[in-house]
Design an enzyme around this catalytic site. Structure first.
Site, PDB file in Angstrom:
ATOM      1  NE  ARG A 258      -4.366  -1.238   1.911  1.00 30.07           N
ATOM      2  CZ  ARG A 258      -4.663  -2.362   2.832  1.00 30.07           C
ATOM      3  NH1 ARG A 258      -3.785  -2.563   3.947  1.00 30.07           N
ATOM      4  NH2 ARG A 258      -5.610  -3.304   2.642  1.00 30.07           N
ATOM      5  N   GLY A 259       1.965   1.358   0.954  1.00 28.19           N
ATOM      6  CA  GLY A 259       2.704   2.290   0.789  1.00 28.19           C
ATOM      7  C   GLY A 259       3.467   2.714  -0.585  1.00 28.19           C
TER       8      GLY A 259
END
Length: 365
Positions: free
Chosen positions: A295-296
């Site tokens: 996600r980052g």
């Protein structure tokens, strides 16, 4: 918040309850930037704003909703369905379009929906009237807050005090863009594309890491310490309270300028590119920070493109990444209770090392 939305004529006069103008908010640049980027690209995944009480969190979010241009909706549709984009239509609206029915269209301000702390799941997701469904053979659905928030902003104050199950429901809808309600074998779904904004005070408890990670960005705000800046904030608010119409008129051109900038950025976003090398370096930063999942990486790429679009460019620069990387990654770091280093400083330090740039004075401060 469709990219095709046109500039609203309602900025020229005060026709609704006066809202403090976004462009007049002093300080809190990190929070303002995170909100603007999510409006330009809602797929970033929302913002978690953590900070002291009385720092203007609610004021800023209401100001943003009021700033945004009007959107076109199907007039008799409870989900703010888009009149032509199938991705932003309810199933019922799509069926009507497929039958070549004429869909009445109207323009409406972007909705900002406040989620009350004691809200039930039925209030949030909507309910199905089983009795009516069985007796009349129709899917009798009473829309909830997620339906009203479609194509708008859903604001959850004190999100860290909200029931974890409800937070899960909100985050699932924000990520998928759809809300599904099932009861007694009957299932109804509707679009739920909204910018999720949560706020809270860290003194009242933290969100669980797995929930915190689902928010695209995390802004930290602090009470302003500079006495002169505090005086300026108080004076601006006093002027607005005394004569809202005059105050809004004075900030009209700035508001209109930023509104135009947002619409242009939404239109430009699909054309923005980010070099392969920069993408590799973003992933290297995430890897060195030991960020779980991907996600980052995804959010940092999206946010960097959104900030380039906001500034009218089609190429992402290293500086674009520097300005968003802390917002995107600070809440994804594993907490070490023995470590005193600030998570934002840690992100900037690794970023400077990977990208071969000097650590900015702001980060060191």
């Amino acid at each position: 918040m469709s990219p095709t939305a046109q500039v609203s004529p309602t900025l020229t006069k005060v026709t609704r309850r006066a809202v403090f103008p976004f462009t007049a908010i002093v300080g809190q640049e990190e929070m303002k930037l995170a909100l603007l980027l999510n409006v330009i690209d809602p797929k970033i995944g929302g913002v978690m704003i953590m900070g002291d009480r009385g720092t203007g969190k609610s004021t800023t979010i209401r100001a943003l909703a009021d700033l945004l241009p009007e959107i076109e909706v199907i007039a008799d549709d409870p989900f703010n369905s888009h009149p032509s984009d199938p991705e932003l239509m309810s199933d019922e609206a799509r069926d009507r379009r497929d039958r070549d029915e004429e869909l009445p269209v109207m323009r409406r301000k972007v909705q900002m929906i406040d989620l009350p702390l004691g809200a039930t799941e039925d209030r949030v997701c909507g309910t199905i009237d089983i009795e009516k469904a069985l007796s009349e053979g129709v899917k009798a659905f009473e829309p909830g807050l997620l339906a009203k928030a479609n194509r708008g902003i859903l604001y959850v104050d004190e999100v860290n005090l909200l029931d974890d199950h409800l937070v899960d429901v909100l985050l699932d809808s924000a990520a998928s863009g759809w809300n599904t309600v099932e009861r007694e074998g009957i299932s109804i779904r509707h679009p739920a594309r909204f910018v999720l904004v949560g706020s809270g005070n860290p003194e009242e408890g933290e969100l669980r890491p797995q929930l915190l990670d689902r928010f695209g960005m995390h802004a930290e705000i602090r009470t302003v310490k500079d006495p002169q800046l505090r005086v300026k904030i108080v004076e601006e608010r006093s002027e607005f309270d005394q004569n809202p119409a005059d105050y809004l008129e004075r900030h009209h051109s700035e508001q209109e300028g930023l509104q135009n900038k947002i619409v242009e950025a939404q239109n430009l976003l699909p054309s923005v590119k980010i070099d392969y090398e920069l993408r590799v370096q973003i992933s290297q930063v995430c890897s060195e920070l030991d960020v779980d999942g991907l996600r980052g990486d995804l959010v940092t790429n999206r946010a960097a493109k959104a900030i380039a679009a906001l500034e009218g460019r089609t190429e992402v620069t290293v500086d674009d990444i520097r300005r968003v990387v802390t917002l995107c990654l600070r809440h994804r770091l594993r907490k070490d209770p023995l470590e005193s280093i600030d998570s934002g400083y840690k992100v900037q330090k690794v970023f400077a090392s990977v990208f071969g740039v000097e650590l900015s004075e702001e980060s060191q401060g």
